[in-house]
Scaffold this motif. Sequence first.
Motif, mmCIF file in Angstrom:
data_model
loop_
_atom_site.group_PDB
_atom_site.id
_atom_site.type_symbol
_atom_site.label_atom_id
_atom_site.label_comp_id
_atom_site.label_asym_id
_atom_site.label_seq_id
_atom_site.Cartn_x
_atom_site.Cartn_y
_atom_site.Cartn_z
ATOM 1 N N LYS A 219 79.738 47.026 54.957
ATOM 2 C CA LYS A 219 80.632 46.670 53.864
ATOM 3 C C LYS A 219 80.622 47.781 52.820
ATOM 4 O O LYS A 219 79.564 48.319 52.482
ATOM 5 C CB LYS A 219 80.197 45.341 53.240
ATOM 6 C CG LYS A 219 80.382 44.152 54.178
ATOM 7 C CD LYS A 219 80.030 42.849 53.491
ATOM 8 C CE LYS A 219 80.298 41.672 54.419
ATOM 9 N NZ LYS A 219 80.003 40.372 53.766
ATOM 10 N N LEU A 245 76.708 47.463 48.279
ATOM 11 C CA LEU A 245 77.791 48.013 49.100
ATOM 12 C C LEU A 245 77.648 49.519 49.209
ATOM 13 O O LEU A 245 77.105 50.182 48.321
ATOM 14 C CB LEU A 245 79.150 47.687 48.466
ATOM 15 C CG LEU A 245 79.514 46.214 48.313
ATOM 16 C CD1 LEU A 245 80.764 46.067 47.455
ATOM 17 C CD2 LEU A 245 79.721 45.569 49.684
ATOM 18 N N GLU A 286 85.851 46.211 50.932
ATOM 19 C CA GLU A 286 85.564 45.032 50.118
ATOM 20 C C GLU A 286 86.268 45.146 48.765
ATOM 21 O O GLU A 286 86.798 44.170 48.240
ATOM 22 C CB GLU A 286 84.055 44.898 49.904
ATOM 23 C CG GLU A 286 83.260 44.694 51.187
ATOM 24 C CD GLU A 286 83.655 43.419 51.911
ATOM 25 O OE1 GLU A 286 83.684 42.345 51.261
ATOM 26 O OE2 GLU A 286 83.954 43.501 53.117
#
Length: 378
Positions: A219, A245, A286
């Motif tokens: 991600k 992330l 994301e």
Amino acid sequence: MKVGIITWWRNNYGSILQALALQQKLNQYNDLQYEIICQFGKKSTSVDNVFDKIKSVGLAETCKRVFWKVAFKGLRLRNKKMQQFVDENLKVSNQQYNEHDIADSNKYYDTYICGSDQIWNPDLVPTDSMYWLPFVEKGKNKIAYAPSFGASTVTEKQKEQIKANLSTFKAVSCRENSGARTINQIIGEKKCEAVLDPTMLIERDYWDTISEDKIYDEKYIFAYMLRGTAAQRKYIEKIARERNLKIVSIPFLDYEKIDPYDLKFGDYKLWDANPAEFISAIRHAEYVFCDSFHCIVFSILYHRPFFVFPKVGADGKVKKSQISRMTDLLELAEIKNRILLDNEEADLDAEIDWNNSDKRIQKARCDSERYLEQALFM
């Protein structure tokens, strides 16, 4: 009908994709032959293009741009892959033209379309340039499809030239409402319509077909910073740490303003991304942080939570015209609170009503299709 399109179609992800999108739309019309007019060498590193740059921006600036094209292996690979994408996907004329001989193209085309991208920005392009179609012979159709005006101030001389240019157009449009208003004020009539950028004119299904591959399984935040600052990049790093992330970036996107921090910014650097990989990076992110019009477009098309830093000029200052391009697009999609001004914090959990945005874009798509079809066939 033989149609010649004059636009920017090289080197920049947004430029290439908007040219591809308009081409794709024209593919849907029978009995229409078209090609993009080659107004510079087909190869971005050709000798012709180097000499053109020397004439337009000077020797020192040209040397700087050439340096950044070859300074890193990743940049050399990027240029190669961008060129390969153009060669494989865009229908560009074999004949090459310049400002002096482009009138010769009248032998081949019945109708001319100029647009999209910032080809009408007086800060970037002279108002007597080929992009305003002054060379087109009387009696031939001249159509503007979604050029971006992009300037907040215009001189009286420029206004006179623009008014003269547009007096012979069959159909006039602009990519932003603000640009359409400015043009209508200049010409003294409501002739200019606001239409969608070509990348939003075609359905998302088409973009799905060229951006199928997911590049990273982890991600990540996709950071697409044409310019920006070290402080903005550090803020994105802070968000990434807080949300656990990774950061995917494309370094050194604008040779006019290189921030050295870009060299170490990002966990994964897509040095050699082609336009399809650019879309894929947005599609699977994301979050998206950017200062780019077309990055916003694809974030909206793929329902990705995004935040926008106003693009700064080469002098490091934010221009009002650059903000209006972003705000007009967000108003169209009825998406609020996405532009980060003066060190504003991003509300990462703020929801976007994507159904509403899709409906508004679909309506604008229908209106834009109507405009283009009437301009071409009525």
